[in-house]
Scaffold this active site. Sequence first.
Site, PDB file in Angstrom:
ATOM      1  N   ARG A  73       0.821  -1.232   0.000  1.00 46.53           N
ATOM      2  CA  ARG A  73       0.000   0.000   0.000  1.00 46.53           C
ATOM      3  C   ARG A  73       0.847   1.271   0.000  1.00 46.53           C
ATOM      4  NH1 ARG A  73      -2.867  -3.231   3.535  1.00 46.53           N
ATOM      5  NH2 ARG A  73      -4.825  -3.990   2.649  1.00 46.53           N
ATOM      6  N   LYS A  77       2.744  11.422 -11.565  1.00 43.43           N
ATOM      7  CA  LYS A  77       1.885  10.524 -12.347  1.00 43.43           C
ATOM      8  C   LYS A  77       2.664   9.242 -12.581  1.00 43.43           C
ATOM      9  CE  LYS A  77      -1.280  12.746 -15.578  1.00 43.43           C
ATOM     10  NZ  LYS A  77      -1.525  12.955 -17.017  1.00 43.43           N
ATOM     11  N   GLU A  92       8.628  17.323 -25.492  1.00 44.00           N
ATOM     12  CA  GLU A  92       7.832  17.716 -24.317  1.00 44.00           C
ATOM     13  C   GLU A  92       8.273  19.072 -23.785  1.00 44.00           C
ATOM     14  OE1 GLU A  92       5.236  15.766 -23.197  1.00 44.00           O
ATOM     15  OE2 GLU A  92       5.759  13.669 -23.515  1.00 44.00           O
ATOM     16  N   LYS A  97       6.486  22.889 -15.524  1.00 45.13           N
ATOM     17  CA  LYS A  97       5.713  21.710 -15.120  1.00 45.13           C
ATOM     18  C   LYS A  97       5.377  21.784 -13.633  1.00 45.13           C
ATOM     19  CE  LYS A  97       4.623  17.044 -15.353  1.00 45.13           C
ATOM     20  NZ  LYS A  97       4.668  15.791 -16.038  1.00 45.13           N
ATOM     21  N   GLU A 122      -5.000  16.525 -11.989  1.00 46.18           N
ATOM     22  CA  GLU A 122      -5.557  16.723 -13.334  1.00 46.18           C
ATOM     23  C   GLU A 122      -7.064  16.905 -13.340  1.00 46.18           C
ATOM     24  OE1 GLU A 122      -3.394  14.645 -16.487  1.00 46.18           O
ATOM     25  OE2 GLU A 122      -5.295  14.489 -17.561  1.00 46.18           O
ATOM     26  N   ARG A 127      -3.977  20.904 -15.435  1.00 43.28           N
ATOM     27  CA  ARG A 127      -2.919  19.931 -15.754  1.00 43.28           C
ATOM     28  C   ARG A 127      -3.174  19.218 -17.080  1.00 43.28           C
ATOM     29  NH1 ARG A 127       0.201  15.665 -11.700  1.00 43.28           N
ATOM     30  NH2 ARG A 127       1.523  14.805 -13.330  1.00 43.28           N
ATOM     31  N   ASN A 174      -1.463  17.595 -21.842  1.00 44.86           N
ATOM     32  CA  ASN A 174      -1.769  16.556 -22.834  1.00 44.86           C
ATOM     33  C   ASN A 174      -1.807  17.111 -24.257  1.00 44.86           C
ATOM     34  OD1 ASN A 174      -2.007  14.605 -20.838  1.00 44.86           O
ATOM     35  ND2 ASN A 174      -4.151  15.154 -20.455  1.00 44.86           N
ATOM     36  N   HIS A 221      -1.162  14.938 -27.264  1.00 42.69           N
ATOM     37  CA  HIS A 221      -1.115  13.550 -26.806  1.00 42.69           C
ATOM     38  C   HIS A 221      -2.293  12.689 -27.260  1.00 42.69           C
ATOM     39  CE1 HIS A 221       2.273  14.829 -24.444  1.00 42.69           C
ATOM     40  NE2 HIS A 221       2.416  13.632 -23.901  1.00 42.69           N
ATOM     41  N   HIS A 238      -0.799   9.686 -28.881  1.00 47.31           N
ATOM     42  CA  HIS A 238      -0.885   8.342 -28.285  1.00 47.31           C
ATOM     43  C   HIS A 238      -1.441   7.332 -29.283  1.00 47.31           C
ATOM     44  CE1 HIS A 238      -0.807   9.345 -23.671  1.00 47.31           C
ATOM     45  NE2 HIS A 238       0.394   9.224 -24.194  1.00 47.31           N
ATOM     46  N   HIS A 241       7.761   8.174 -28.165  1.00 49.73           N
ATOM     47  CA  HIS A 241       6.724   8.994 -27.543  1.00 49.73           C
ATOM     48  C   HIS A 241       6.800  10.459 -28.014  1.00 49.73           C
ATOM     49  CE1 HIS A 241       3.780  10.107 -24.511  1.00 49.73           C
ATOM     50  NE2 HIS A 241       4.579  11.082 -24.141  1.00 49.73           N
TER      51      HIS A 241
HETATM   52  N1  LIG Z   1       4.506  10.321 -15.774  1.00 48.22           N
HETATM   53  C1  LIG Z   1       4.439  11.334 -16.601  1.00 48.22           C
HETATM   54  O1  LIG Z   1       4.013  12.443 -16.226  1.00 48.22           O
HETATM   55  C2  LIG Z   1       4.881  11.153 -18.021  1.00 48.22           C
HETATM   56  C3  LIG Z   1       5.036  12.269 -18.861  1.00 48.22           C
HETATM   57  C4  LIG Z   1       5.526  12.077 -20.154  1.00 48.22           C
HETATM   58  C5  LIG Z   1       5.845  10.800 -20.579  1.00 48.22           C
HETATM   59  N2  LIG Z   1       5.673   9.736 -19.751  1.00 48.22           N
HETATM   60  C6  LIG Z   1       6.032   8.372 -20.165  1.00 48.22           C
HETATM   61  O2  LIG Z   1       7.435   8.334 -20.359  1.00 48.22           O
HETATM   62  C7  LIG Z   1       7.754   7.297 -21.278  1.00 48.22           C
HETATM   63  C8  LIG Z   1       8.745   7.809 -22.289  1.00 48.22           C
HETATM   64  O3  LIG Z   1       9.916   8.194 -21.611  1.00 48.22           O
HETATM   65  P1  LIG Z   1      11.357   8.033 -22.264  1.00 48.22           P
HETATM   66  O4  LIG Z   1      11.357   8.627 -23.625  1.00 48.22           O
HETATM   67  O5  LIG Z   1      12.343   8.478 -21.281  1.00 48.22           O
HETATM   68  O6  LIG Z   1      11.398   6.447 -22.500  1.00 48.22           O
HETATM   69  P2  LIG Z   1      12.429   5.304 -21.994  1.00 48.22           P
HETATM   70  O7  LIG Z   1      12.440   5.209 -20.541  1.00 48.22           O
HETATM   71  O8  LIG Z   1      12.068   4.079 -22.772  1.00 48.22           O
HETATM   72  O9  LIG Z   1      13.835   5.845 -22.483  1.00 48.22           O
HETATM   73  C9  LIG Z   1      14.066   6.014 -23.855  1.00 48.22           C
HETATM   74  C10 LIG Z   1      15.272   5.172 -24.329  1.00 48.22           C
HETATM   75  O10 LIG Z   1      16.442   5.821 -23.903  1.00 48.22           O
HETATM   76  C11 LIG Z   1      17.273   4.906 -23.164  1.00 48.22           C
HETATM   77  N3  LIG Z   1      17.972   5.702 -22.182  1.00 48.22           N
HETATM   78  C12 LIG Z   1      17.445   6.409 -21.134  1.00 48.22           C
HETATM   79  N4  LIG Z   1      18.396   7.136 -20.545  1.00 48.22           N
HETATM   80  C13 LIG Z   1      19.559   6.896 -21.211  1.00 48.22           C
HETATM   81  C14 LIG Z   1      20.882   7.390 -21.104  1.00 48.22           C
HETATM   82  N5  LIG Z   1      21.202   8.328 -20.217  1.00 48.22           N
HETATM   83  N6  LIG Z   1      21.813   6.905 -21.951  1.00 48.22           N
HETATM   84  C15 LIG Z   1      21.485   5.995 -22.900  1.00 48.22           C
HETATM   85  N7  LIG Z   1      20.247   5.514 -23.086  1.00 48.22           N
HETATM   86  C16 LIG Z   1      19.296   5.974 -22.250  1.00 48.22           C
HETATM   87  C17 LIG Z   1      16.324   3.872 -22.628  1.00 48.22           C
HETATM   88  O11 LIG Z   1      17.002   2.658 -22.412  1.00 48.22           O
HETATM   89  C18 LIG Z   1      15.332   3.755 -23.774  1.00 48.22           C
HETATM   90  O12 LIG Z   1      15.847   2.934 -24.776  1.00 48.22           O
HETATM   91  C19 LIG Z   1       6.439   6.869 -21.901  1.00 48.22           C
HETATM   92  O13 LIG Z   1       6.069   5.634 -21.348  1.00 48.22           O
HETATM   93  C20 LIG Z   1       5.462   7.954 -21.493  1.00 48.22           C
HETATM   94  O14 LIG Z   1       4.139   7.469 -21.373  1.00 48.22           O
HETATM   95  C21 LIG Z   1       5.206   9.892 -18.484  1.00 48.22           C
HETATM   96 ZN   LIG Z   2       4.146  12.807 -22.996  1.00 43.58          ZN
END
Ligand SMILES: NC(=O)c1ccc[n+]([C@@H]2O[C@H](COP(=O)([O-])OP(=O)(O)OC[C@H]3O[C@@H](n4cnc5c(N)ncnc54)[C@H](O)[C@@H]3O)[C@@H](O)[C@H]2O)c1
Ligand SMILES: [Zn+2]
Length: 375
Positions: free
Chosen positions: A131, A153, A195, A237, A247, A251, A255, A258, A262, A274
């Site tokens: 929890r 989030k 972003e 942010k 949200e 907030r 999106n 998105h 998406h 993404h």
């Molecule tokens: N929680 C939120 O508010 C929020 C907001 C925007 C996006 N997201 C989510 O975030 C995700 C996308 O994030 P992302 O683009 O970081 O994806 P990710 O975590 O898959 O990273 C992208 C790629 O970069 C590589 N990588 C990361 N850091 C590295 C580094 N320093 N050196 C070498 N390689 C590295 C990873 O292995 C991966 O292959 C999606 O799932 C999206 O839905 C969440």
């Molecule tokens: Zn996003």
Amino acid sequence: MAYISGIIMGKTITVSYHKTPCYNIELQKDFRLLPEKLKELGYGKNRACIVTETVVEKFYLEEVKSLLSPMFALCTSFVFEEGESNKNTDTVGKLYNHLIQNSFDRKDVLIALGGGVTGDLTGFAAATYLRGIDFVQVPTSLLAQTDSSIGGKTGVDFLQYKNMVGAFYMPKLVYMNISTLKTLPKRQFSSGTAELIKHGFIKDNSYTNLIRSHREAMISQNYETMEEIIYRSCLIKRDVVERDPKEQGERALLNFGHTIGHAIEKLSDFTLYHGECVSLGMVSAGYISLQKGNITQEQLEELKHILSGFGLPITLENFPHSPEDILATTKLDKKMESGKIKFVLLKTLGDAYITKELEDSDLLEGIRYIMGAIV
Ligand SMILES: NC(=O)c1ccc[n+]([C@@H]2O[C@H](COP(=O)([O-])OP(=O)(O)OC[C@H]3O[C@@H](n4cnc5c(N)ncnc54)[C@H](O)[C@@H]3O)[C@@H](O)[C@H]2O)c1
Ligand SMILES: [Zn+2]
């Protein structure tokens, strides 16, 4: 950046939750101060589990583990296969199992070392294991440092639905080592810019101008420039999530791009990243904003110019799905209220709003625009 006796001080931003300071975002040049920041939060005698994936593991796990091991009674690591397709409940289940096998309890802490996938998944596991146990974000991708690690989030994808299962759950600390961006592949860096550019489009034209005037320095990863760009993105942010943590209103502006983004991400089977999909979604939404008489053709061209300047796609060519397929997929998204899609449009560059008044035909036009059917 401030220097005191040879130690780089970095920058700190405090994020409040319901007007009470909740956690700090630390911008640093390396991992050296991570143990100290954790000790300041009272961690030490308990256990820590560093959660990461196979790519980030190779670059940074050993270094972070060797820094943290001396300060914890036990410091384990859990490594899952890289990629969005592993941001799911199966991986979370394996992580729960690792925590149970190592007797993790509520006093212990999870440390998310990686991009947005790792942060979202670790945060969700932390929100639900026993929890709720503490978690710390150590974001290593540009997207995670400017956006996903802030605001609490958390969540994973379920069946064909993106981010369908999740929780709002705040980290105890966000510690970013900006130098980790050096190992990020170029295409991932470019995807991450979507972003932060989005933050300028929806909230702050002066930030957009800063990005525009520092494009070269950003692409060549000048440290001071990146620190300032990431810092300003985090501030935008932070301000939004402080005013609307769950949200219920403002907030949702985050999106922007998105809904259609998406749908494209899903239909591409995640071969498009993404940020690339968000870029396409922003061009679509920009075109719809033009059709509604909000922005001018010149502003739409400017929006596209900034995105393409960072190597982001602004057209979707040879995509094996029709505009109608993309539209149908947007309906599977959770940004629906009483059957109506909540869609973010621009009033002007730097100012966005939410509408539930769009018809399918509006969205289809926006989608056709990026697919080259409207010129
Ligand atoms: N929680 C939120 O508010 C929020 C907001 C925007 C996006 N997201 C989510 O975030 C995700 C996308 O994030 P992302 O683009 O970081 O994806 P990710 O975590 O898959 O990273 C992208 C790629 O970069 C590589 N990588 C990361 N850091 C590295 C580094 N320093 N050196 C070498 N390689 C590295 C990873 O292995 C991966 O292959 C999606 O799932 C999206 O839905 C969440
Ligand atoms: Zn996003």
